[in-house]
Write a protein that holds these residues in place. Structure first.
Motif, mmCIF file in Angstrom:
data_model
loop_
_atom_site.group_PDB
_atom_site.id
_atom_site.type_symbol
_atom_site.label_atom_id
_atom_site.label_comp_id
_atom_site.label_asym_id
_atom_site.label_seq_id
_atom_site.Cartn_x
_atom_site.Cartn_y
_atom_site.Cartn_z
ATOM 1 N N LEU A 127 -5.050 -15.167 7.324
ATOM 2 C CA LEU A 127 -5.628 -14.356 6.252
ATOM 3 C C LEU A 127 -4.999 -12.961 6.206
ATOM 4 O O LEU A 127 -4.751 -12.427 5.126
ATOM 5 C CB LEU A 127 -7.147 -14.253 6.422
ATOM 6 C CG LEU A 127 -7.915 -15.555 6.150
ATOM 7 C CD1 LEU A 127 -9.344 -15.457 6.680
ATOM 8 C CD2 LEU A 127 -7.900 -15.893 4.675
ATOM 9 N N GLU A 128 -4.727 -12.383 7.366
ATOM 10 C CA GLU A 128 -4.069 -11.068 7.394
ATOM 11 C C GLU A 128 -2.662 -11.128 6.810
ATOM 12 O O GLU A 128 -2.222 -10.185 6.156
ATOM 13 C CB GLU A 128 -4.018 -10.521 8.820
ATOM 14 C CG GLU A 128 -5.256 -9.760 9.187
ATOM 15 C CD GLU A 128 -5.101 -8.967 10.464
ATOM 16 O OE1 GLU A 128 -4.011 -8.406 10.718
ATOM 17 O OE2 GLU A 128 -6.082 -8.912 11.207
ATOM 18 N N GLU A 129 -1.965 -12.240 7.066
ATOM 19 C CA GLU A 129 -0.632 -12.412 6.486
ATOM 20 C C GLU A 129 -0.700 -12.469 4.956
ATOM 21 O O GLU A 129 0.173 -11.955 4.274
ATOM 22 C CB GLU A 129 0.019 -13.704 6.987
ATOM 23 C CG GLU A 129 0.438 -13.695 8.417
ATOM 24 C CD GLU A 129 0.924 -15.065 8.874
ATOM 25 O OE1 GLU A 129 1.036 -16.005 8.044
ATOM 26 O OE2 GLU A 129 1.164 -15.222 10.088
ATOM 27 N N ARG A 130 -1.725 -13.118 4.442
ATOM 28 C CA ARG A 130 -1.847 -13.371 3.007
ATOM 29 C C ARG A 130 -2.436 -12.186 2.247
ATOM 30 O O ARG A 130 -2.042 -11.901 1.128
ATOM 31 C CB ARG A 130 -2.720 -14.612 2.808
ATOM 32 C CG ARG A 130 -3.105 -14.971 1.398
ATOM 33 C CD ARG A 130 -2.060 -15.700 0.560
ATOM 34 N NE ARG A 130 -1.327 -16.728 1.225
ATOM 35 C CZ ARG A 130 -1.617 -18.025 1.249
ATOM 36 N NH1 ARG A 130 -2.680 -18.459 0.637
ATOM 37 N NH2 ARG A 130 -0.841 -18.875 1.875
ATOM 38 N N PHE A 131 -3.435 -11.504 2.859
ATOM 39 C CA PHE A 131 -4.188 -10.479 2.136
ATOM 40 C C PHE A 131 -4.071 -9.120 2.827
ATOM 41 O O PHE A 131 -4.606 -8.930 3.916
ATOM 42 C CB PHE A 131 -5.668 -10.868 2.036
ATOM 43 C CG PHE A 131 -5.904 -12.218 1.429
ATOM 44 C CD1 PHE A 131 -5.602 -12.462 0.098
ATOM 45 C CD2 PHE A 131 -6.431 -13.253 2.186
ATOM 46 C CE1 PHE A 131 -5.819 -13.708 -0.465
ATOM 47 C CE2 PHE A 131 -6.652 -14.503 1.634
ATOM 48 C CZ PHE A 131 -6.343 -14.736 0.307
ATOM 49 N N PRO A 132 -3.431 -8.154 2.191
ATOM 50 C CA PRO A 132 -3.267 -6.825 2.787
ATOM 51 C C PRO A 132 -4.609 -6.132 3.083
ATOM 52 O O PRO A 132 -4.697 -5.342 4.017
ATOM 53 C CB PRO A 132 -2.482 -6.037 1.734
ATOM 54 C CG PRO A 132 -1.938 -7.039 0.791
ATOM 55 C CD PRO A 132 -2.767 -8.269 0.898
ATOM 56 N N ASP A 133 -5.656 -6.445 2.308
ATOM 57 C CA ASP A 133 -6.961 -5.796 2.489
ATOM 58 C C ASP A 133 -7.834 -6.472 3.545
ATOM 59 O O ASP A 133 -8.958 -6.025 3.784
ATOM 60 C CB ASP A 133 -7.728 -5.784 1.161
ATOM 61 C CG ASP A 133 -7.044 -4.949 0.099
ATOM 62 O OD1 ASP A 133 -6.222 -4.085 0.461
ATOM 63 O OD2 ASP A 133 -7.321 -5.175 -1.091
#
Length: 149
Positions: A127-133
């Protein structure tokens, strides 16, 4: 994509449901109180899990890796916890163990908490890889259990 996590999760869910027959460990008033608390937790767990499932809509996947084109969810059940379906299973499993007064099921519910903690850590890396927020969302939102963990 996380197929192994899903397979282990399925085995754990079968163990949680099947082990309920290994109770009851208590009787009388304590049994009634445990059953009432158990029902409350089962309903709360189902509500949290279903809330997460419904909120995901078309981006739902049984795998921990997010689908292409999905977006970060931080409202609805996702305002309470980052992983409402996992948390719902943990809460519901704990309630199930109390409902049946089964120490074995309570042990599997504790195992589910550990399992979903590990699974969510793997998922959160994706999820961190996909979403900067995602990092900011993680900092302000509990992992599995609303207001607690």
């Amino acid at each position: 994509h996380g197929e192994g996590w899903v397979a282990l999760q399925s085995v754990l869910l079968v163990l949680i449901f099947a082990s309920a027959r290994l109770g009851p460990a208590v009787d009388g008033v304590a049994r009634v109180v445990l059953a009432a608390l158990g029902w409350v937790l089962v309903v709360a767990g189902v509500a949290l899990a279903v809330g997460g499932f419904v909120r995901q809509g078309r981006q739902f996947t049984t795998l921990p890796r997010p689908k292409e084109g999905s977006r970060l969810l931080d409202d609805g059940a996702y305002r309470l916890v980052r992983h409402p379906m996992y948390g719902g299973i943990v809460i519901g499993s704990t309630g199930w163990s109390l409902l049946w007064a089964s120490p074995a099921t309570l042990g599997f519910a504790a195992l589910a908490l550990g399992f979903f903690t590990l699974k969510s850590r793997r998922e959160e890396a994706w999820l961190e890889e996909r979403f900067p927020d995602y990092r900011a969302y993680r900092a302000r939102t509990k992992r599995l259990i609303p207001w607690i963990y």
